[in-house]
Design a protein around this motif. Structure first.
Motif, mmCIF file in Angstrom:
data_model
loop_
_atom_site.group_PDB
_atom_site.id
_atom_site.type_symbol
_atom_site.label_atom_id
_atom_site.label_comp_id
_atom_site.label_asym_id
_atom_site.label_seq_id
_atom_site.Cartn_x
_atom_site.Cartn_y
_atom_site.Cartn_z
ATOM 1 N N TYR A 176 1.023 -1.035 -0.092
ATOM 2 C CA TYR A 176 -0.330 -0.351 -0.215
ATOM 3 C C TYR A 176 1.299 1.571 0.022
ATOM 4 C CZ TYR A 176 -3.119 3.995 1.509
ATOM 5 O OH TYR A 176 -4.268 5.204 1.354
ATOM 6 N N ASP A 177 2.227 1.538 0.644
ATOM 7 C CA ASP A 177 2.158 2.308 1.121
ATOM 8 C C ASP A 177 3.962 2.774 -0.485
ATOM 9 O OD1 ASP A 177 1.911 2.856 3.962
ATOM 10 O OD2 ASP A 177 3.283 1.791 4.342
ATOM 11 N N LEU A 178 3.621 1.976 -0.813
ATOM 12 C CA LEU A 178 4.346 1.844 -2.667
ATOM 13 C C LEU A 178 3.760 2.449 -3.282
ATOM 14 C CD1 LEU A 178 7.472 1.036 -3.632
ATOM 15 C CD2 LEU A 178 6.017 -0.392 -4.208
ATOM 16 N N MET A 179 2.360 1.738 -2.815
ATOM 17 C CA MET A 179 0.917 2.526 -4.355
ATOM 18 C C MET A 179 1.254 2.966 -4.244
ATOM 19 S SD MET A 179 0.712 0.272 -6.696
ATOM 20 C CE MET A 179 1.448 -0.921 -6.428
ATOM 21 N N ILE A 180 0.604 4.403 -3.109
ATOM 22 C CA ILE A 180 0.293 5.636 -2.715
ATOM 23 C C ILE A 180 1.373 6.248 -3.082
ATOM 24 C CG2 ILE A 180 0.300 5.221 -0.323
ATOM 25 C CD1 ILE A 180 -2.698 6.415 -1.651
ATOM 26 N N SER A 181 2.177 6.085 -2.983
ATOM 27 C CA SER A 181 3.886 7.025 -3.505
ATOM 28 C C SER A 181 3.883 6.587 -4.809
ATOM 29 C CB SER A 181 4.959 6.429 -2.421
ATOM 30 O OG SER A 181 4.810 6.068 -0.623
ATOM 31 N N LEU A 182 3.068 5.594 -5.491
ATOM 32 C CA LEU A 182 3.835 6.139 -6.298
ATOM 33 C C LEU A 182 2.070 7.015 -7.100
ATOM 34 C CD1 LEU A 182 4.505 2.724 -7.813
ATOM 35 C CD2 LEU A 182 5.640 4.447 -9.137
ATOM 36 N N HIS A 183 0.990 6.542 -6.665
ATOM 37 C CA HIS A 183 0.293 7.388 -6.483
ATOM 38 C C HIS A 183 0.174 8.981 -6.763
ATOM 39 C CE1 HIS A 183 -3.760 9.415 -7.687
ATOM 40 N NE2 HIS A 183 -3.852 9.326 -6.426
ATOM 41 N N LEU A 184 0.838 9.082 -5.831
ATOM 42 C CA LEU A 184 0.809 10.893 -5.494
ATOM 43 C C LEU A 184 2.298 11.840 -6.648
ATOM 44 C CD1 LEU A 184 1.470 11.345 -1.670
ATOM 45 C CD2 LEU A 184 -0.477 12.078 -3.191
ATOM 46 N N ILE A 185 3.435 10.606 -6.994
ATOM 47 C CA ILE A 185 4.233 11.207 -7.812
ATOM 48 C C ILE A 185 4.252 11.287 -9.078
ATOM 49 C CG2 ILE A 185 6.681 10.425 -8.720
ATOM 50 C CD1 ILE A 185 7.511 8.967 -5.809
ATOM 51 N N SER A 186 2.781 9.643 -9.856
ATOM 52 C CA SER A 186 3.253 9.966 -10.738
ATOM 53 C C SER A 186 1.812 11.510 -11.183
ATOM 54 C CB SER A 186 2.011 8.331 -11.017
ATOM 55 O OG SER A 186 0.947 8.205 -10.511
ATOM 56 N N ALA A 187 1.152 11.321 -9.884
ATOM 57 C CA ALA A 187 -0.224 12.513 -10.599
ATOM 58 C C ALA A 187 0.405 13.743 -10.056
ATOM 59 C CB ALA A 187 -1.348 12.398 -9.578
ATOM 60 N N GLN A 188 1.369 14.024 -9.864
ATOM 61 C CA GLN A 188 1.392 15.526 -9.269
ATOM 62 C C GLN A 188 3.125 15.685 -10.705
ATOM 63 O OE1 GLN A 188 4.109 15.889 -5.824
ATOM 64 N NE2 GLN A 188 2.238 15.622 -4.658
ATOM 65 N N VAL A 189 3.840 14.382 -11.382
ATOM 66 C CA VAL A 189 4.638 14.017 -12.210
ATOM 67 C C VAL A 189 3.036 14.800 -13.907
ATOM 68 C CG1 VAL A 189 5.325 13.291 -14.374
ATOM 69 C CG2 VAL A 189 5.852 13.058 -12.349
ATOM 70 N N LEU A 190 1.756 14.780 -14.064
ATOM 71 C CA LEU A 190 0.740 14.494 -14.724
ATOM 72 C C LEU A 190 0.927 15.880 -14.859
ATOM 73 C CD1 LEU A 190 -0.632 13.264 -16.848
ATOM 74 C CD2 LEU A 190 -2.544 13.105 -14.786
ATOM 75 N N LEU A 191 0.320 16.347 -13.398
ATOM 76 C CA LEU A 191 -0.495 17.553 -13.078
ATOM 77 C C LEU A 191 1.231 19.141 -13.375
ATOM 78 C CD1 LEU A 191 -2.510 18.811 -11.479
ATOM 79 C CD2 LEU A 191 -0.927 18.707 -9.778
ATOM 80 N N VAL A 192 2.478 18.592 -13.735
ATOM 81 C CA VAL A 192 3.053 19.729 -14.151
ATOM 82 C C VAL A 192 3.384 19.393 -15.777
ATOM 83 C CG1 VAL A 192 5.914 19.833 -14.380
ATOM 84 C CG2 VAL A 192 4.979 19.198 -11.819
ATOM 85 N N MET A 193 2.730 18.195 -15.960
ATOM 86 C CA MET A 193 3.268 17.449 -17.084
ATOM 87 C C MET A 193 1.966 18.433 -17.953
ATOM 88 S SD MET A 193 5.129 14.616 -17.857
ATOM 89 C CE MET A 193 5.057 15.098 -20.054
ATOM 90 N N LEU A 194 0.762 18.398 -17.639
ATOM 91 C CA LEU A 194 -0.814 19.336 -17.981
ATOM 92 C C LEU A 194 -0.363 20.673 -18.479
ATOM 93 C CD1 LEU A 194 -3.320 17.919 -15.723
ATOM 94 C CD2 LEU A 194 -2.787 17.764 -18.453
ATOM 95 N N GLY A 195 0.762 21.297 -16.906
ATOM 96 C CA GLY A 195 1.134 22.410 -17.699
ATOM 97 C C GLY A 195 1.612 22.801 -18.838
#
Lengths: 227, 131
Positions: A176-195
């Motif tokens: 779970y910890d790994l997945m939630i970290s992966l989720h946060l990192i990938s979502a933030q990468v996506l957020l920056v890339m959206l901009g």
């Protein structure tokens, strides 16, 4: 790790997201030109939305209908349906997930509406399915394959990652910890890339519909990208 | 014949770099293409030939896009190959539709102007189609 990802890194990615949007909008307007008087009149002969008289007489519904009727997507109805649903879901799902609503309430004190976890699951699976279709299209449809670079193939995968990791974290698949970290990192990468990357088209397509005068625009455009 | 019609045989890298630098709008628009491939259905040339190299985005990315990608490593054969794309497979009719709003004809016209500056353009003495 979690505190760092949800704290300073989240703030940085949100700042980068908004600054990217502002920069891109500035660049779009800077690198566009106003429709000249000559092309304005020339447009009347080939483009009925160029005629102000007809345009004014239409209400928003008629304009949307006309925009659809003129759109080349009409000849590719399946693709129109797929892209429209996909883009809508990509925006709605992260906002409407219950866990995100709780987090937002925790940070801002504002309660937002959210949908049930079952609906969120269905939406997530649909998004991943659609991304797979787009990926396959990029790999196997020759006219699209020819214009797709490696970076172009990475974009759908980058978009899918936060959804897949979020789904897996919610269903406790794997660590779970790994997945939630992966989720946060990938979502933030996506957020920056959206901009900052071409993924921002999800927002900028609205500006092209407003600013560009053409037979596909919903509003009376007065600019043109490119000079 | 793939020979340039004038005496030029070397590319003025410095001048070319300056032209490319001056047209930041073209570079920006090229980076705006999401490779969706929807423009292909609007190109009459593609619709008739089904040649994947004649989609508007392919022509755009492999003419002006290639120039920006190569930057100072543009060679004459690049421009000659480009000629078959931007003259042979495009008539600048302006009917191509980009959902993102990219003005594809203006980008192809820009690539044409660079080719012309280096003496590469239609030559009707060789062929009725000029290419």
């Amino acid at each position: 790790m979690y505190d760092f990802l949800m704290g300073p890194l989240l703030v940085i990615s949100i700042i980068l997201f908004f600054s990217g949007i502002i920069y891109k909008l500035y660049a779009l307007i800077r690198h566009s030109k106003s429709i000249s008087l000559i092309s304005k009149y020339r447009a009347i002969s080939s483009d009925h939305l160029g005629n102000d008289g007809i345009f004014k007489s239409l209400n928003l519904y008629d304009r949307l209908l006309l925009s659809f009727q003129n759109s080349r997507l009409k000849s590719n109805l399946l693709f129109l349906l797929l892209t429209s649903i996909f883009h809508l879901l990509v925006i709605v799902t992260p906002i409407g997930v219950h866990a995100h609503g709780i987090l937002f309430y925790h940070y801002s004190g504002i309660s937002v509406a959210s949908f049930s976890d079952k609906i969120a699951d269905t939406f997530t699976v649909t998004i991943v399915l659609f991304i797979t279709i787009f990926l396959l299209r990029r790999l196997f449809v020759l006219s699209v394959k020819r214009i797709t670079s490696l970076y172009g193939l990475m974009l759908p995968i980058i978009t899918a990652l936060p959804f897949v990791s979020g789904f897996m974290a919610y269903h406790q698949v794997g660590n779970y910890d790994l997945m939630i970290s992966l989720h946060l990192i990938s979502a933030q990468v996506l957020l920056v890339m959206l901009g900052w990357s071409r993924l921002g088209h999800i927002m900028f397509i609205i500006f092209s519909k407003i600013f560009i005068r053409s037979e596909f625009s919903v509003f009376k455009g007065f600019r043109q990208w490119g000079k | 014949m793939d020979e340039p019609i004038n005496e030029l045989s070397e590319i003025d890298q410095k001048g070319l770099k300056k032209i490319l630098r001056d047209r930041k709008d073209i570079k920006f628009l090229l980076s705006y293409c999401v490779s969706c491939g929807l423009c292909s259905e609007t190109c009459f040339y593609y619709k008739n030939t089904k040649d994947p190299q004649s989609t508007p985005s392919y022509k755009m990315l492999n003419s002006a896009g290639l120039l920006y990608k190569l930057n100072s490593n543009v060679r004459y054969d690049h421009l000659i190959r480009m000629k078959y794309l931007i003259w042979g497979k495009c008539v600048l009719c302006g009917r191509c539709f980009c959902p993102m709003g990219i003005n594809i004809p203006s980008i192809i016209a820009f690539a044409r102007s660079i080719c012309r500056e280096h003496g590469i353009c239609e030559n009707y003495e060789n062929h009725p189609r000029g290419i």
